[in-house]
Scaffold this motif. Structure first.
Motif, PDB file in Angstrom:
ATOM      1  N   ALA A  93       0.860  -1.188   0.000  1.00  0.00           N
ATOM      2  CA  ALA A  93       0.000   0.000   0.000  1.00  0.00           C
ATOM      3  C   ALA A  93       0.892   1.231   0.000  1.00  0.00           C
ATOM      4  O   ALA A  93       1.289   1.730  -1.044  1.00  0.00           O
ATOM      5  CB  ALA A  93      -0.930  -0.033   1.199  1.00  0.00           C
ATOM      6  N   ARG A  94       1.266   1.700   1.188  1.00  0.00           N
ATOM      7  CA  ARG A  94       2.182   2.825   1.323  1.00  0.00           C
ATOM      8  C   ARG A  94       3.270   2.459   2.315  1.00  0.00           C
ATOM      9  O   ARG A  94       3.124   1.535   3.124  1.00  0.00           O
ATOM     10  CB  ARG A  94       1.445   4.100   1.759  1.00  0.00           C
ATOM     11  CG  ARG A  94       0.509   4.653   0.678  1.00  0.00           C
ATOM     12  CD  ARG A  94      -0.162   5.926   1.097  1.00  0.00           C
ATOM     13  NE  ARG A  94      -1.039   6.446   0.042  1.00  0.00           N
ATOM     14  CZ  ARG A  94      -0.651   7.271  -0.912  1.00  0.00           C
ATOM     15  NH1 ARG A  94       0.596   7.694  -0.959  1.00  0.00           N
ATOM     16  NH2 ARG A  94      -1.518   7.706  -1.821  1.00  0.00           N
ATOM     17  N   HIS A  95       4.331   3.253   2.255  1.00  0.00           N
ATOM     18  CA  HIS A  95       5.484   2.953   3.118  1.00  0.00           C
ATOM     19  C   HIS A  95       5.088   3.111   4.577  1.00  0.00           C
ATOM     20  O   HIS A  95       4.564   4.152   4.991  1.00  0.00           O
ATOM     21  CB  HIS A  95       6.637   3.894   2.754  1.00  0.00           C
ATOM     22  CG  HIS A  95       7.972   3.416   3.222  1.00  0.00           C
ATOM     23  ND1 HIS A  95       8.998   4.281   3.531  1.00  0.00           N
ATOM     24  CD2 HIS A  95       8.466   2.166   3.445  1.00  0.00           C
ATOM     25  CE1 HIS A  95      10.067   3.594   3.902  1.00  0.00           C
ATOM     26  NE2 HIS A  95       9.761   2.304   3.854  1.00  0.00           N
ATOM     27  N   THR A  96       5.370   2.116   5.383  1.00  0.00           N
ATOM     28  CA  THR A  96       4.952   2.107   6.788  1.00  0.00           C
ATOM     29  C   THR A  96       6.046   2.581   7.737  1.00  0.00           C
ATOM     30  O   THR A  96       5.880   2.476   8.957  1.00  0.00           O
ATOM     31  CB  THR A  96       4.523   0.694   7.198  1.00  0.00           C
ATOM     32  OG1 THR A  96       5.581  -0.226   6.892  1.00  0.00           O
ATOM     33  CG2 THR A  96       3.254   0.286   6.446  1.00  0.00           C
ATOM     34  N   GLY A  97       7.149   3.076   7.214  1.00  0.00           N
ATOM     35  CA  GLY A  97       8.232   3.551   8.070  1.00  0.00           C
ATOM     36  C   GLY A  97       9.103   4.551   7.329  1.00  0.00           C
ATOM     37  O   GLY A  97       8.641   5.223   6.396  1.00  0.00           O
ATOM     38  N   ILE A  98      10.343   4.672   7.752  1.00  0.00           N
ATOM     39  CA  ILE A  98      11.324   5.520   7.093  1.00  0.00           C
ATOM     40  C   ILE A  98      12.569   4.677   6.804  1.00  0.00           C
ATOM     41  O   ILE A  98      12.852   3.717   7.512  1.00  0.00           O
ATOM     42  CB  ILE A  98      11.701   6.760   7.939  1.00  0.00           C
ATOM     43  CG1 ILE A  98      12.193   6.327   9.339  1.00  0.00           C
ATOM     44  CG2 ILE A  98      10.526   7.722   8.054  1.00  0.00           C
ATOM     45  CD1 ILE A  98      12.633   7.485  10.236  1.00  0.00           C
ATOM     46  N   ASP A  99      13.296   5.046   5.750  1.00  0.00           N
ATOM     47  CA  ASP A  99      14.482   4.296   5.353  1.00  0.00           C
ATOM     48  C   ASP A  99      15.732   5.146   5.531  1.00  0.00           C
ATOM     49  O   ASP A  99      15.750   6.319   5.105  1.00  0.00           O
ATOM     50  CB  ASP A  99      14.377   3.848   3.896  1.00  0.00           C
ATOM     51  CG  ASP A  99      13.335   2.761   3.686  1.00  0.00           C
ATOM     52  OD1 ASP A  99      12.862   2.200   4.701  1.00  0.00           O
ATOM     53  OD2 ASP A  99      13.001   2.479   2.519  1.00  0.00           O
ATOM     54  N   PHE A 100      16.757   4.549   6.116  1.00  0.00           N
ATOM     55  CA  PHE A 100      18.071   5.178   6.252  1.00  0.00           C
ATOM     56  C   PHE A 100      19.011   4.539   5.213  1.00  0.00           C
ATOM     57  O   PHE A 100      19.261   3.330   5.282  1.00  0.00           O
ATOM     58  CB  PHE A 100      18.628   4.970   7.659  1.00  0.00           C
ATOM     59  CG  PHE A 100      17.862   5.674   8.738  1.00  0.00           C
ATOM     60  CD1 PHE A 100      18.252   6.941   9.164  1.00  0.00           C
ATOM     61  CD2 PHE A 100      16.761   5.070   9.330  1.00  0.00           C
ATOM     62  CE1 PHE A 100      17.555   7.594  10.169  1.00  0.00           C
ATOM     63  CE2 PHE A 100      16.065   5.722  10.334  1.00  0.00           C
ATOM     64  CZ  PHE A 100      16.457   6.982  10.746  1.00  0.00           C
ATOM     65  N   PRO A 101      19.538   5.302   4.262  1.00  0.00           N
ATOM     66  CA  PRO A 101      20.387   4.729   3.210  1.00  0.00           C
ATOM     67  C   PRO A 101      21.813   4.482   3.688  1.00  0.00           C
ATOM     68  O   PRO A 101      22.766   5.136   3.247  1.00  0.00           O
ATOM     69  CB  PRO A 101      20.340   5.792   2.114  1.00  0.00           C
ATOM     70  CG  PRO A 101      20.193   7.067   2.865  1.00  0.00           C
ATOM     71  CD  PRO A 101      19.344   6.750   4.063  1.00  0.00           C
ATOM     72  N   VAL A 102      21.972   3.522   4.564  1.00  0.00           N
ATOM     73  CA  VAL A 102      23.293   3.207   5.116  1.00  0.00           C
ATOM     74  C   VAL A 102      23.844   1.968   4.431  1.00  0.00           C
ATOM     75  O   VAL A 102      23.089   1.133   3.911  1.00  0.00           O
ATOM     76  CB  VAL A 102      23.227   2.997   6.646  1.00  0.00           C
ATOM     77  CG1 VAL A 102      22.880   4.301   7.350  1.00  0.00           C
ATOM     78  CG2 VAL A 102      22.220   1.910   6.997  1.00  0.00           C
ATOM     79  N   SER A 103      25.161   1.841   4.439  1.00  0.00           N
ATOM     80  CA  SER A 103      25.803   0.704   3.791  1.00  0.00           C
ATOM     81  C   SER A 103      25.612  -0.560   4.618  1.00  0.00           C
ATOM     82  O   SER A 103      25.313  -0.512   5.817  1.00  0.00           O
ATOM     83  CB  SER A 103      27.289   0.978   3.582  1.00  0.00           C
ATOM     84  OG  SER A 103      27.917   1.221   4.841  1.00  0.00           O
ATOM     85  N   SER A 104      25.763  -1.700   3.961  1.00  0.00           N
ATOM     86  CA  SER A 104      25.624  -2.992   4.640  1.00  0.00           C
ATOM     87  C   SER A 104      26.673  -3.125   5.743  1.00  0.00           C
ATOM     88  O   SER A 104      27.839  -2.792   5.551  1.00  0.00           O
ATOM     89  CB  SER A 104      25.780  -4.123   3.627  1.00  0.00           C
ATOM     90  OG  SER A 104      25.617  -5.379   4.258  1.00  0.00           O
ATOM     91  N   GLY A 105      26.232  -3.619   6.886  1.00  0.00           N
ATOM     92  CA  GLY A 105      27.125  -3.787   8.030  1.00  0.00           C
ATOM     93  C   GLY A 105      27.151  -2.603   8.979  1.00  0.00           C
ATOM     94  O   GLY A 105      27.919  -2.611   9.954  1.00  0.00           O
TER      95      GLY A 105
END
Length: 231
Positions: A125-137
């Protein structure tokens, strides 16, 4: 026959009765001089006057005359008065309130690549949170105190959940690995590392806030109310 010549340094001969006195007097004077010389060379030890001994022997005397504490002890130790107890209670209440307000961002570096409610092909549906564009690890931190639980979810991938004492749940999705599988945790403690597991287009951290434990809300104003800016 000529008269006898007197010896050098001697006066006229004294009568026999006075001759003893002439010998005794120089002997007393010599003894006085000798005693004075001995006294000046070896003075008697000084003995300061002492107070009259207390009854009961040396142990009781020591107990009766305790040593005073040094200046620092005398000046820093203040007697507790009736007004000290409210101040102590206020300090304890303030400390407890400060502990209750303790929160942390989920990652050390703020900045968002997706916000709450945003439409997209990757969400049902719609995004249910926020995303942090951090690298793996990247270390992922618990936002609140609480209890950690972990599970695998088809959309979230490796998912960690922290349930706070008030029932608020915070979700941390797409983790590469867990540091804590389950158990108590404090705000700011590392619970895992970011990754790209589940339904993900690349490494990042998906973060949600659910105050009632079920329905998600926008995490940005929720964090701002607690003095944290994730943007």
């Amino acid at each position: 026959m000529p008269p006898p010549v007197p010896s050098a340094g001697r006066g006229p001969a004294a009568p026999p009765g006075q001759r003893c006195w002439a010998v005794a007097l120089p002997s007393v004077a010599a003894l006085g001089v000798f005693a004075a010389a001995v006294a000046s060379a070896h003075p008697p030890p000084h003995r300061p006057p002492s107070a009259a001994p207390l009854p009961g022997g040396p142990d009781r005397q020591a107990a009766a005359r305790p040593e005073l504490p040094d200046r620092a002890d005398r000046t820093s130790r203040q007697p507790a008065g009736p007004t000290a107890e409210p101040a102590v209670r206020r300090a304890e209440e303030e400390q407890a309130a400060a502990s209750a307000r303790r929160f942390s961002l989920p990652v050390a570096r703020p900045g968002l690549s997706a916000v709450f409610g945003e439409p997209g092909a990757h969400w049902s549906a719609r995004h249910t949170g926020i995303d942090f564009p951090v690298s793996s690890g990247t270390p992922v931190l618990a936002v609140t105190d609480g209890t950690v639980g972990t599970q695998w979810h088809p959309a979230y991938g490796r998912l960690a959940t922290v349930t706070a004492p008030d029932g608020t749940r915070t979700l941390y999705g797409h983790l590469r690995a867990y540091r804590i599988l389950r158990g108590p945790v404090r705000a700011g403690e590392v619970i895992g590392w970011s990754g790209s597991t589940g339904n993900s287009t690349g490494p990042h951290l998906h973060f949600e806030v659910r105050p009632d434990g079920e329905m998600p809300v926008d995490p940005v104003p929720w964090l701002l109310e607690r003095g944290l800016d994730p943007r």
